[in-house]
Design a protein around this motif. Structure first.
Motif, PDB file in Angstrom:
ATOM      1  N   ASN A   1       0.835  -1.210   0.000  1.00 31.72           N
ATOM      2  CA  ASN A   1       0.000   0.000   0.000  1.00 31.72           C
ATOM      3  C   ASN A   1       0.869   1.260   0.000  1.00 31.72           C
ATOM      4  N   TYR A   2       1.684   1.401  -1.045  1.00 31.79           N
ATOM      5  CA  TYR A   2       2.509   2.612  -1.211  1.00 31.79           C
ATOM      6  C   TYR A   2       1.593   3.767  -1.595  1.00 31.79           C
ATOM      7  N   GLN A   3       1.781   4.912  -0.933  1.00 30.78           N
ATOM      8  CA  GLN A   3       0.962   6.090  -1.218  1.00 30.78           C
ATOM      9  C   GLN A   3       1.851   7.337  -1.280  1.00 30.78           C
ATOM     10  N   PRO A   4       1.544   8.279  -2.172  1.00 30.43           N
ATOM     11  CA  PRO A   4       0.462   8.244  -3.170  1.00 30.43           C
ATOM     12  C   PRO A   4       0.871   7.471  -4.418  1.00 30.43           C
ATOM     13  N   ARG A   5      -0.093   6.844  -5.064  1.00 36.23           N
ATOM     14  CA  ARG A   5       0.136   6.092  -6.293  1.00 36.23           C
ATOM     15  C   ARG A   5      -0.422   6.902  -7.461  1.00 36.23           C
ATOM     16  N   VAL A   6       0.398   7.052  -8.508  1.00 35.44           N
ATOM     17  CA  VAL A   6      -0.026   7.829  -9.677  1.00 35.44           C
ATOM     18  C   VAL A   6      -0.158   6.938 -10.903  1.00 35.44           C
ATOM     19  N   HIS A   7       0.855   6.108 -11.148  1.00 28.59           N
ATOM     20  CA  HIS A   7       0.876   5.285 -12.361  1.00 28.59           C
ATOM     21  C   HIS A   7       0.455   3.843 -12.102  1.00 28.59           C
ATOM     22  N   LEU A   8       0.847   3.275 -10.971  1.00 24.30           N
ATOM     23  CA  LEU A   8       0.512   1.897 -10.639  1.00 24.30           C
ATOM     24  C   LEU A   8      -0.559   1.911  -9.556  1.00 24.30           C
ATOM     25  N   GLN A   9      -1.795   1.777  -9.953  1.00 27.89           N
ATOM     26  CA  GLN A   9      -2.902   1.939  -9.021  1.00 27.89           C
ATOM     27  C   GLN A   9      -3.214   0.674  -8.219  1.00 27.89           C
ATOM     28  N   THR A  10      -2.783  -0.482  -8.714  1.00 32.40           N
ATOM     29  CA  THR A  10      -3.161  -1.751  -8.084  1.00 32.40           C
ATOM     30  C   THR A  10      -2.323  -2.051  -6.854  1.00 32.40           C
ATOM     31  N   VAL A  11      -2.985  -2.380  -5.756  1.00 28.28           N
ATOM     32  CA  VAL A  11      -2.315  -2.857  -4.546  1.00 28.28           C
ATOM     33  C   VAL A  11      -2.494  -4.373  -4.498  1.00 28.28           C
ATOM     34  N   VAL A  12      -1.416  -5.105  -4.727  1.00 28.84           N
ATOM     35  CA  VAL A  12      -1.480  -6.570  -4.820  1.00 28.84           C
ATOM     36  C   VAL A  12      -1.503  -7.220  -3.443  1.00 28.84           C
ATOM     37  N   PHE A  13      -0.924  -6.553  -2.440  1.00 29.98           N
ATOM     38  CA  PHE A  13      -0.810  -7.141  -1.098  1.00 29.98           C
ATOM     39  C   PHE A  13      -1.637  -6.323  -0.105  1.00 29.98           C
ATOM     40  N   PRO A  14      -2.949  -6.606  -0.022  1.00 28.85           N
ATOM     41  CA  PRO A  14      -3.866  -5.802   0.789  1.00 28.85           C
ATOM     42  C   PRO A  14      -3.905  -6.220   2.259  1.00 28.85           C
ATOM     43  N   SER A  15      -2.760  -6.169   2.917  1.00 28.74           N
ATOM     44  CA  SER A  15      -2.714  -6.486   4.347  1.00 28.74           C
ATOM     45  C   SER A  15      -1.462  -5.853   4.944  1.00 28.74           C
ATOM     46  N   ASP A  16      -1.555  -5.428   6.210  1.00 37.53           N
ATOM     47  CA  ASP A  16      -0.406  -4.809   6.877  1.00 37.53           C
ATOM     48  C   ASP A  16       0.688  -5.816   7.207  1.00 37.53           C
ATOM     49  N   ILE A  17       0.394  -7.093   7.149  1.00 41.60           N
ATOM     50  CA  ILE A  17       1.403  -8.101   7.470  1.00 41.60           C
ATOM     51  C   ILE A  17       2.463  -8.186   6.379  1.00 41.60           C
ATOM     52  N   TYR A  18       2.099  -7.841   5.154  1.00 38.97           N
ATOM     53  CA  TYR A  18       3.049  -7.969   4.047  1.00 38.97           C
ATOM     54  C   TYR A  18       4.256  -7.035   4.183  1.00 38.97           C
ATOM     55  N   PRO A  19       4.072  -5.730   4.427  1.00 37.17           N
ATOM     56  CA  PRO A  19       5.262  -4.893   4.615  1.00 37.17           C
ATOM     57  C   PRO A  19       6.112  -5.315   5.802  1.00 37.17           C
ATOM     58  N   VAL A  20       5.484  -5.910   6.824  1.00 37.33           N
ATOM     59  CA  VAL A  20       6.241  -6.414   7.968  1.00 37.33           C
ATOM     60  C   VAL A  20       7.158  -7.557   7.533  1.00 37.33           C
ATOM     61  N   VAL A  21       6.592  -8.502   6.789  1.00 35.38           N
ATOM     62  CA  VAL A  21       7.381  -9.648   6.313  1.00 35.38           C
ATOM     63  C   VAL A  21       8.448  -9.197   5.328  1.00 35.38           C
ATOM     64  N   PHE A  22       8.085  -8.316   4.390  1.00 33.04           N
ATOM     65  CA  PHE A  22       9.033  -7.882   3.366  1.00 33.04           C
ATOM     66  C   PHE A  22      10.176  -7.068   3.970  1.00 33.04           C
ATOM     67  N   SER A  23       9.892  -6.214   4.957  1.00 35.89           N
ATOM     68  CA  SER A  23      10.955  -5.444   5.621  1.00 35.89           C
ATOM     69  C   SER A  23      11.907  -6.366   6.368  1.00 35.89           C
TER      70      SER A  23
END
Length: 334
Positions: free
Chosen positions: A256-278
């Motif tokens: 959920n990167y914000q703001p999005r201008v060109h790539l509007q789709t959020v593929v990972f709709p959960s807060d757990i994903y940035p936790v795992v990826f970080s």
């Protein structure tokens, strides 16, 4: 570095509201001087530890991640408890002053340690190698056995670059991918429940997931190398793992990167994903970069180890610069 920080500490308590552009110029000048001096200092110390056993280089690199973790924790504590920006800023700068003074004192004490004197002892001048000589890995009490052909007043760069080319690529690409993502992309990922207004999803989400979690994972990755050192310096698996980290870029982009201008789709709709990826970003960065950095000085004879350590730190800074530059482009593409 200490002088600049003392000046900046004093300026915290000075009313600079009327300085306008001059204060901005002073700040930029201080940042430029700090950047240059810290680069020289870090490169010199890392070069010096190239002559020490790998465990000392590993401890030095882990210390950098420890600093990042402590800073992230301090920032969170300040965010939760402090109400006065001036007092918080003064506390941070005073802490930096104390630690810099402590570093100076400890560095001056280093030559008094017998252990340090052994590895810092002078060796014969570096010479140009044909690439066929075997590096001399000595330890306290062991005899030195290495050829001594034509001497040169300065360490030869070509054999160092040749020996460390593969590891150099690993360091550059590792830090390139890391600095493309962190902090430009990772700090702009917002909680999907931000509208709820809870402190977790607003005030603390980015400091916890982007800063503390990354730095702590990075520290863990670096510390693991104290016990596990695989793959080896000449293994094809190491560059393969480094290249595999490229896949982390789209993973962060489609959170959920914000703001999005060109790539509007959020593929990972959960807060757990940035936790795992970080966590993956920090752990892989800490483990693989530490391996590459500590292997480098051990691929060359001892008289070239210090110069090799400096070259390895150059690879590190080059990767950071390239990644930081490209992160701006990536942000615009999103």
């Amino acid at each position: 570095m200490l002088a600049i920080f003392v000046v900046m500490t004093v300026l915290v308590k000075v009313d600079t509201s009327s300085w306008t552009q001059s204060f901005f110029a002073v700040t930029i000048a201080c940042m430029a001087i700090l950047s240059g001096t810290s680069t020289v200092f870090n490169s010199s110390v890392f070069g010096m530890t190239g002559s020490f056993p790998m465990r000392n280089s590993q401890a030095l690199i882990s210390g950098g991640a420890m600093g990042g973790t402590i800073s992230a924790v301090a920032s969170l504590v300040d965010l939760a408890l402090s109400n006065n920006v001036t007092d918080s800023t003064l506390a941070f700068f005073l802490t930096a002053d104390v630690f810099l003074a402590l570093c100076i004192g400890l560095y001056l004490l280093l030559p008094r340690l017998e252990y340090a004197r052994y590895y810092m002892r002078p060796v014969w001048p570096a010479h140009v190698y044909s690439g066929e000589e075997q590096p001399c890995q000595d330890s306290p009490g062991s005899p030195l056995a290495a050829p001594r052909p034509s001497f040169s007043p300065t360490p030869p760069l070509r054999p160092i670059l040749k020996k460390t080319a593969g590891l150099g690529f690993c360091v550059i690409y590792l830090l390139f991918i890391t600095s493309v993502i962190f902090p430009a992309v990772s700090t702009s990922i917002e909680s999907l429940d931000k509208a709820s207004g809870s402190p977790w999803t607003t005030k603390f989400f980015v400091p916890l997931t982007a800063f503390l979690l990354f730095n702590f994972s990075d520290l863990c990755g670096r510390q693991i190398t104290a016990w596990i050192q695989v793959p080896g310096p000449r293994s094809k698996v190491l560059p393969g793992l480094v290249l595999l980290r490229t896949g982390l870029v789209p993973l962060f982009v489609f959170c959920n990167y914000q703001p999005r201008v060109h790539l509007q789709t959020v593929v990972f709709p959960s807060d757990i994903y940035p936790v795992v990826f970080s966590s993956l970003l920090g752990l892989s960065n800490g483990y693989l970069s530490t391996l590459a950095l500590i292997y480098g000085p051990k691929l060359v004879p001892r008289e070239l180890a210090e110069a090799t350590g400096v070259v390895m730190s150059f690879y590190m800074y080059l990767g950071l610069v390239l990644g930081s530059a490209c992160s701006v482009l990536l942000v615009h593409l999103i």
